[in-house]
Each structure stands twice: as structure tokens, then as C-alpha cells.
Design a protein around this motif. Structure first.
Motif, PDB file in Angstrom:
ATOM      1  N   GLU A 141       0.838  -1.204   0.000  1.00 52.99           N
ATOM      2  CA  GLU A 141       0.000   0.000   0.000  1.00 52.99           C
ATOM      3  C   GLU A 141       0.870   1.250   0.000  1.00 52.99           C
ATOM      4  N   LYS A 142       1.844   1.291   0.915  1.00 58.72           N
ATOM      5  CA  LYS A 142       2.717   2.469   1.024  1.00 58.72           C
ATOM      6  C   LYS A 142       3.592   2.632  -0.221  1.00 58.72           C
ATOM      7  N   THR A 143       4.055   1.510  -0.777  1.00 61.62           N
ATOM      8  CA  THR A 143       4.877   1.585  -1.985  1.00 61.62           C
ATOM      9  C   THR A 143       4.074   2.162  -3.150  1.00 61.62           C
ATOM     10  N   PHE A 144       2.824   1.747  -3.258  1.00 66.40           N
ATOM     11  CA  PHE A 144       1.984   2.286  -4.328  1.00 66.40           C
ATOM     12  C   PHE A 144       1.759   3.779  -4.138  1.00 66.40           C
ATOM     13  N   LEU A 145       1.463   4.204  -2.898  1.00 64.19           N
ATOM     14  CA  LEU A 145       1.145   5.607  -2.637  1.00 64.19           C
ATOM     15  C   LEU A 145       2.354   6.521  -2.809  1.00 64.19           C
ATOM     16  N   THR A 146       3.556   5.966  -2.687  1.00 63.85           N
ATOM     17  CA  THR A 146       4.758   6.788  -2.837  1.00 63.85           C
ATOM     18  C   THR A 146       5.403   6.669  -4.220  1.00 63.85           C
TER      19      THR A 146
ATOM     20  N   SER B 248       1.590  -2.787 -11.244  1.00 64.97           N
ATOM     21  CA  SER B 248       2.061  -4.057 -10.674  1.00 64.97           C
ATOM     22  C   SER B 248       1.900  -4.055  -9.158  1.00 64.97           C
ATOM     23  N   TYR B 249       2.005  -2.867  -8.551  1.00 65.72           N
ATOM     24  CA  TYR B 249       1.816  -2.760  -7.102  1.00 65.72           C
ATOM     25  C   TYR B 249       0.369  -3.074  -6.718  1.00 65.72           C
ATOM     26  N   LEU B 250      -0.560  -2.599  -7.536  1.00 61.60           N
ATOM     27  CA  LEU B 250      -1.974  -2.866  -7.264  1.00 61.60           C
ATOM     28  C   LEU B 250      -2.287  -4.350  -7.451  1.00 61.60           C
ATOM     29  N   THR B 251      -1.718  -4.954  -8.490  1.00 58.31           N
ATOM     30  CA  THR B 251      -1.928  -6.385  -8.725  1.00 58.31           C
ATOM     31  C   THR B 251      -1.434  -7.198  -7.546  1.00 58.31           C
ATOM     32  N   LYS B 252      -0.240  -6.898  -7.078  1.00 55.69           N
ATOM     33  CA  LYS B 252       0.331  -7.607  -5.938  1.00 55.69           C
ATOM     34  C   LYS B 252      -0.478  -7.337  -4.675  1.00 55.69           C
ATOM     35  N   HIS B 253      -0.908  -6.121  -4.503  1.00 56.82           N
ATOM     36  CA  HIS B 253      -1.726  -5.761  -3.338  1.00 56.82           C
ATOM     37  C   HIS B 253      -3.004  -6.587  -3.301  1.00 56.82           C
ATOM     38  N   ASN B 254      -3.665  -6.715  -4.444  1.00 58.02           N
ATOM     39  CA  ASN B 254      -4.913  -7.487  -4.507  1.00 58.02           C
ATOM     40  C   ASN B 254      -4.670  -8.973  -4.253  1.00 58.02           C
ATOM     41  N   GLU B 255      -3.560  -9.491  -4.763  1.00 61.79           N
ATOM     42  CA  GLU B 255      -3.226 -10.900  -4.539  1.00 61.79           C
ATOM     43  C   GLU B 255      -3.006 -11.174  -3.052  1.00 61.79           C
ATOM     44  N   ILE B 256      -2.272 -10.293  -2.399  1.00 62.29           N
ATOM     45  CA  ILE B 256      -2.009 -10.478  -0.965  1.00 62.29           C
ATOM     46  C   ILE B 256      -3.306 -10.375  -0.174  1.00 62.29           C
ATOM     47  N   TYR B 257      -4.151  -9.417  -0.551  1.00 65.21           N
ATOM     48  CA  TYR B 257      -5.443  -9.273   0.140  1.00 65.21           C
ATOM     49  C   TYR B 257      -6.266 -10.552   0.017  1.00 65.21           C
TER      50      TYR B 257
END
Length: 319
Positions: free
Chosen positions: A97-102, A117-126
Motif C-alpha cells: 500500500e505504502k509503496t503504491f502511494l509513494t 504491478s503494485y496494485l496487482t500484488k496488493h490485490n493478490e495479498i489481500y
């Protein structure tokens, strides 16, 4: 005398009968003794059989208890693994989350397509976290207290994910550099600069307007660097000062109106960007970002309660 008057055939039959009676008397006690011995042997065999069956039953019971105890320990270890993996995933979720926002929010690919790619990974982890809590909720060793805690955690996670998606949507709309509202803001201030230069060329107010323009740009940049609303107020004040210079000039009214319109358009775009940033949250504890933080603050004690309950169950199973 007993045999007198009998025929030879009758005498033979009588002797046979007498011999049979004598044989029965002689064999009566030994036969009785054999039965008693047989009964004794049967009693001993029965006792041995019963004892053997008791031992077998005891072994079966002990084996069954050991098996179910082992299965319980294995299931508890499985629950512990779920929680351990979930805890790591939660940390990774916040980091992503923080990596995407920064970083991700200023990436050209995201600004153009809304994908990252950050959003894709974020959704996978969620999804992994959600699955882990679903497995925990449906586990046979999960009691009503733990189930209640898990359901609340899942609700907090859903709230967090919903809020995160809102932020993503708003940041995409706000944009960066030449994209979104930030791109429109950039174009609008450029329009003000071009218009003021064209209309005030060789004019006495040219230097005044250039100085006022530099002040506006400095206020804008200070706001984006610090996310401090003080600079928003300063920009509004300096924009009014900019327009007052135009009104007081000797320019014809059409030129004045054209320049003022350009400034007002710039201010409206700037206000739109500020409004989105305020919705998202100027700090980690405000706006939607603050709501996400609140969801995780509410989640943490529930999660620790589950860990504590599970830890106690594991200790009891090994006792």
C-alpha cells in the motif's frame, strides 16, 4: 434263586442289564470329576480370554486417544500456520500500500491505464489474507469466540480494501504532471502565463504580473511539497492580488476579462486538486487514509485475541 425259572435267553439279558448297571456305578464319579475339570479349564480359558480382550480394548482406547490428540495438535499447528502466514501477509499488504502511494501513483502506466504491478500484488495479498481467515473461520477447532473475532476482522479487511480502492480511483483522477487534474492545472497556469505575456507586452504592469505569477507558482509548489492548507490560503490571497493588478491597469476591458478568466480557471483547477487530496487524506490520519488506519487499529486487538486463544489451546494440547 433270582435266575430260577428263566429261559437261557432271559438269563443272558438279565446279566447284561446287571453288568450295565455296575458299569454305570463305576463310571459315575470319574465322569463327574472330568466335567468339573473341564469346567475349571473353561473358567480359566474364559478368564484369560476376558483379560486378553480387556488389554486389547485398553490398547485400542489408548491408541484412539493418542490418535485424536495427535490430530488435534496437527490441526492446532495448522491454525498456527494460518495465523503466521496471515500476519506476514498483512505486513506485506501495508508495505505494498505504502509503496503504491509513494511510487506507483506517479507511474506513467498507472496514470494512463489505471493499472499497476503494485496494485496487482496488493490485490493478490489481500485475497490470500481473506482466504486464510476464511479457512480459520471454517476450521473444526474454531470455537464461537474465535469465529466472532474472525468475522469482525474480515469485515474490517473488507472496509480497508474498499477504502483503498477509493483512494486509487481518486488518485487516478487527480493524476500527475500532464495527467488528470494535475495536468489540467499545469495547462491552466501555463495559459495564465502566456495570456499575461501576450496582453501586457510592453506594458507597465508586465513586471508586476510576472512577480505575482512567480508568487502563485511558489505557493502551489509549497502546498504540494508539504500538504499544508496554509499555502492554499496564501495562493488564494495572491491570486486576488494578481487580479487586482489587472483591474487597476490601463488595459482595455476585454484584455482584463480574458486574463481574469484565465486566473479563475487556474484557481478552480487548483481547488479541485486540493479537494481530492483532502478526501484522500493530507496526513496518514485524515480522510480516507485515516479510515484505513482506523480499520487496522480495530483489527489488531481482534487478531491478537485469536493468537492468544490459539496459543493457550496449543499449550493445553501439549500438557
Amino acid at each position: 434263586m433270582f435266575f430260577m425259572g428263566m429261559s437261557p435267553l432271559q438269563k443272558s439279558a438279565s446279566w447284561i442289564d446287571v453288568a450295565h448297571k455296575i458299569y454305570n456305578k463305576l463310571m459315575a464319579k470319574p465322569k463327574q470329576a472330568g466335567r468339573e475339570a473341564m469346567f475349571e479349564r473353561l473358567k480359566l480359558n474364559t478368564k484369560l480370554l476376558v483379560g486378553f480382550l480387556i488389554i486389547i480394548a485398553f490398547i485400542i482406547i489408548v491408541a484412539a486417544i493418542s490418535y485424536f490428540s495427535f490430530q488435534r495438535i496437527m490441526h492446532l499447528d495448522q491454525l498456527d500456520t494460518y495465523l503466521g502466514t496471515t500476519e506476514v501477509n498483512i505486513l506485506q499488504l501495508r508495505r505494498m500500500e505504502k509503496t503504491f502511494l509513494t511510487e506507483g501513483v506517479t507511474n506513467d502506466s498507472f496514470l494512463k491505464t489505471g493499472k499497476s504491478s503494485y496494485l496487482t500484488k496488493h490485490n493478490e495479498i489481500y485475497d490470500e489474507i481473506n482466504l486464510g481467515f476464511s479457512n480459520l473461520l471454517n476450521h473444526e477447532l474454531t470455537n464461537s469466540q474465535v469465529a466472532s473475532e474472525v468475522k469482525q476482522i474480515k469485515q474490517y479487511l473488507q472496509d480497508y480494501q474498499k477504502q483503498f480502492k477509493q483512494i486509487v480511483h481518486k488518485l487516478k483522477a487527480m493524476g500527475f504532471k500532464e495527467y488528470g487534474l494535475r495536468g489540467e492545472l499545469r495547462q491552466s497556469i501555463h495559459s495564465v502565463e502566456v495570456t499575461s505575456k501576450q496582453l501586457t507586452k510592453n506594458s507597465k504592469i508586465s513586471h508586476q504580473l510576472q512577480a505575482a505569477m512567480l508568487t502563485l507558482r511558489r505557493n502551489e509548489k509549497d502546498y504540494f511539497l508539504r500538504s499544508d492548507l496554509t499555502y492554499v490560503n496564501k495562493l488564494h490571497q495572491n491570486a486576488e492580488h494578481f487580479k487586482s493588478i489587472i483591474r487597476a491597469s490601463s488595459l482595455i476591458n476585454t484584455k482584463k476579462q480574458s486574463m481574469i478568466k484565465a486566473v479563475d480557471y487556474y484557481i478552480s483547477k487548483f481547488n479541485n486538486v486540493v479537494a481530492i487530496e483532502k478526501e484522500v487524506g493530507l496526513t496518514a490520519s485524515s480522510g480516507i487514509r485515516g479510515q484505513m488506519q482506523a480499520a487496522f487499529r480495530a483489527l489488531e486487538p481482534k487478531y491478537h485475541n485469536i493468537k492468544k486463544t490459539l496459543h493457550n489451546l496449543i499449550l493445553d494440547s501439549h500438557a
